[in-house]
Design a protein around this motif. Structure first.
Motif, PDB file in Angstrom:
ATOM      1  N   HIS A  10       8.061 -11.645  25.315  1.00 20.13           N
ATOM      2  CA  HIS A  10       7.717 -12.067  23.962  1.00 20.13           C
ATOM      3  C   HIS A  10       7.248 -13.525  23.952  1.00 20.13           C
ATOM      4  N   GLY A  11       6.048 -13.748  23.429  1.00 15.26           N
ATOM      5  CA  GLY A  11       5.513 -15.096  23.305  1.00 15.26           C
ATOM      6  C   GLY A  11       5.287 -15.769  24.649  1.00 15.26           C
ATOM      7  N   CYS A  12       4.995 -15.013  25.678  1.00 16.70           N
ATOM      8  CA  CYS A  12       4.944 -15.542  27.035  1.00 16.70           C
ATOM      9  C   CYS A  12       3.743 -16.461  27.244  1.00 16.70           C
ATOM     10  N   PRO A  13       3.958 -17.599  27.862  1.00 18.73           N
ATOM     11  CA  PRO A  13       2.814 -18.412  28.277  1.00 18.73           C
ATOM     12  C   PRO A  13       2.046 -17.675  29.380  1.00 18.73           C
ATOM     13  N   VAL A  14       0.796 -18.030  29.526  1.00 20.45           N
ATOM     14  CA  VAL A  14      -0.072 -17.330  30.476  1.00 20.45           C
ATOM     15  C   VAL A  14       0.483 -17.396  31.901  1.00 20.45           C
ATOM     16  N   HIS A  15       1.045 -18.549  32.317  1.00 24.73           N
ATOM     17  CA  HIS A  15       1.552 -18.627  33.694  1.00 24.73           C
ATOM     18  C   HIS A  15       2.725 -17.669  33.911  1.00 24.73           C
ATOM     19  N   GLU A  16       3.544 -17.442  32.885  1.00 27.55           N
ATOM     20  CA  GLU A  16       4.641 -16.480  33.024  1.00 27.55           C
ATOM     21  C   GLU A  16       4.099 -15.061  33.102  1.00 27.55           C
ATOM     22  N   LEU A  17       3.052 -14.789  32.351  1.00 32.20           N
ATOM     23  CA  LEU A  17       2.425 -13.468  32.402  1.00 32.20           C
ATOM     24  C   LEU A  17       1.832 -13.218  33.782  1.00 32.20           C
ATOM     25  N   ARG A  18       1.148 -14.198  34.327  1.00 29.23           N
ATOM     26  CA  ARG A  18       0.589 -14.043  35.687  1.00 29.23           C
ATOM     27  C   ARG A  18       1.697 -13.773  36.700  1.00 29.23           C
ATOM     28  N   ALA A  19       2.800 -14.510  36.585  1.00 34.58           N
ATOM     29  CA  ALA A  19       3.925 -14.315  37.500  1.00 34.58           C
ATOM     30  C   ALA A  19       4.518 -12.916  37.335  1.00 34.58           C
ATOM     31  N   LYS A  20       4.627 -12.439  36.090  1.00 36.14           N
ATOM     32  CA  LYS A  20       5.167 -11.104  35.832  1.00 36.14           C
ATOM     33  C   LYS A  20       4.266 -10.033  36.443  1.00 36.14           C
ATOM     34  N   LEU A  21       2.958 -10.216  36.341  1.00 34.44           N
ATOM     35  CA  LEU A  21       2.033  -9.262  36.948  1.00 34.44           C
ATOM     36  C   LEU A  21       2.210  -9.243  38.464  1.00 34.44           C
ATOM     37  N   ARG A  22       2.277 -10.429  39.072  1.00 34.95           N
ATOM     38  CA  ARG A  22       2.460 -10.503  40.531  1.00 34.95           C
ATOM     39  C   ARG A  22       3.770  -9.841  40.956  1.00 34.95           C
ATOM     40  N   GLN A  23       4.852 -10.116  40.214  1.00 38.02           N
ATOM     41  CA  GLN A  23       6.156  -9.524  40.543  1.00 38.02           C
ATOM     42  C   GLN A  23       6.119  -8.004  40.447  1.00 38.02           C
ATOM     43  N   SER A  24       5.243  -7.491  39.604  1.00 39.77           N
ATOM     44  CA  SER A  24       5.117  -6.045  39.426  1.00 39.77           C
ATOM     45  C   SER A  24       4.129  -5.433  40.400  1.00 39.77           C
ATOM     46  N   GLY A  25       3.569  -6.256  41.297  1.00 38.47           N
ATOM     47  CA  GLY A  25       2.647  -5.757  42.301  1.00 38.47           C
ATOM     48  C   GLY A  25       1.200  -5.680  41.836  1.00 38.47           C
ATOM     49  N   LEU A  26       0.882  -6.338  40.718  1.00 32.91           N
ATOM     50  CA  LEU A  26      -0.487  -6.322  40.201  1.00 32.91           C
ATOM     51  C   LEU A  26      -1.132  -7.692  40.352  1.00 32.91           C
ATOM     52  N   ARG A  27      -2.361  -7.703  40.787  1.00 36.66           N
ATOM     53  CA  ARG A  27      -3.110  -8.951  40.873  1.00 36.66           C
ATOM     54  C   ARG A  27      -3.457  -9.395  39.451  1.00 36.66           C
ATOM     55  N   PRO A  28      -3.191 -10.658  39.106  1.00 35.88           N
ATOM     56  CA  PRO A  28      -3.454 -11.123  37.741  1.00 35.88           C
ATOM     57  C   PRO A  28      -4.939 -11.437  37.514  1.00 35.88           C
ATOM     58  N   THR A  29      -5.726 -10.385  37.397  1.00 40.13           N
ATOM     59  CA  THR A  29      -7.153 -10.574  37.137  1.00 40.13           C
ATOM     60  C   THR A  29      -7.346 -11.092  35.714  1.00 40.13           C
ATOM     61  N   ARG A  30      -8.518 -11.590  35.439  1.00 35.73           N
ATOM     62  CA  ARG A  30      -8.814 -12.125  34.106  1.00 35.73           C
ATOM     63  C   ARG A  30      -8.616 -11.049  33.037  1.00 35.73           C
ATOM     64  N   GLN A  31      -9.067  -9.816  33.318  1.00 33.80           N
ATOM     65  CA  GLN A  31      -8.932  -8.741  32.334  1.00 33.80           C
ATOM     66  C   GLN A  31      -7.473  -8.328  32.135  1.00 33.80           C
ATOM     67  N   ARG A  32      -6.695  -8.240  33.210  1.00 34.35           N
ATOM     68  CA  ARG A  32      -5.277  -7.892  33.079  1.00 34.35           C
ATOM     69  C   ARG A  32      -4.526  -8.966  32.297  1.00 34.35           C
ATOM     70  N   VAL A  33      -4.830 -10.220  32.572  1.00 37.46           N
ATOM     71  CA  VAL A  33      -4.155 -11.310  31.860  1.00 37.46           C
ATOM     72  C   VAL A  33      -4.533 -11.277  30.381  1.00 37.46           C
ATOM     73  N   ALA A  34      -5.807 -11.060  30.083  1.00 38.23           N
ATOM     74  CA  ALA A  34      -6.246 -11.017  28.682  1.00 38.23           C
ATOM     75  C   ALA A  34      -5.570  -9.861  27.941  1.00 38.23           C
ATOM     76  N   LEU A  35      -5.557  -8.678  28.547  1.00 38.90           N
ATOM     77  CA  LEU A  35      -4.915  -7.537  27.896  1.00 38.90           C
ATOM     78  C   LEU A  35      -3.398  -7.722  27.837  1.00 38.90           C
TER      79      LEU A  35
END
Length: 146
Positions: A10-35
């Motif tokens: 909730h209300g995550c800053p972009v760097h936390e979102l990127r880290a969450k994607l990486r931890q989940s095994g997903l590369r934080p592409t521009r489209q994944r981060v935006a969505l």
């Protein structure tokens, strides 16, 4: 690593979102981060691919509906979303991945979490050999009284 429990960013800053994607095994592409920002920046929600595509278009995120579908399915496989099929024709994606059930408001097709432990599921059937129950989804349909 799959997230556990109720972890909605909730209300995550972009760097936390990127880290969450990486931890989940997903590369934080521009489209994944935006969505991901559109999905998780607003707290718990139930959203269809079409609605997320509309939100992305409104936010001027250049993305196709096919990419939205693919990303939602990737997020679901990574444990970041929960997919809920209603009537086999409408699919919602839930940012709350904890075990819970839903009300479906028939007039608006809105999906709403049932609060707390409002439902007890008993008497589940025996499953075929070699199989196990992954989860049980209960959808209670509501309509206004006549």
């Amino acid at each position: 690593m799959r997230p556990t429990g109720h972890d909605n960013m909730h209300g995550c800053p972009v760097h936390e979102l990127r880290a969450k994607l990486r931890q989940s095994g997903l590369r934080p592409t521009r489209q994944r981060v935006a969505l991901g920002w559109l999905l998780f920046g607003k707290g718990d929600r139930h959203i269809t691919a079409e609605r997320l595509f509309e939100e992305a278009s409104g936010a001027r995120v250049p993305i196709s509906l096919a990419t939205v579908y693919n990303t939602l399915h990737q997020f679901t496989e990574a444990g970041l979303l929960r997919e809920i099929a209603v009537d086999g024709s409408k699919t919602y994606f839930d940012t709350n991945v904890s075990d819970h059930h839903h009300f479906l408001m028939e007039e608006s097709n809105a999906l709403v979490d049932i609060p707390g432990a409002g439902i007890a599921v008993a008497q589940l059937p025996d499953v075929p050999e070699g199989m196990e129950i992954a989860r049980v989804d209960v959808i209670v349909r509501l309509r206004k009284k006549s």
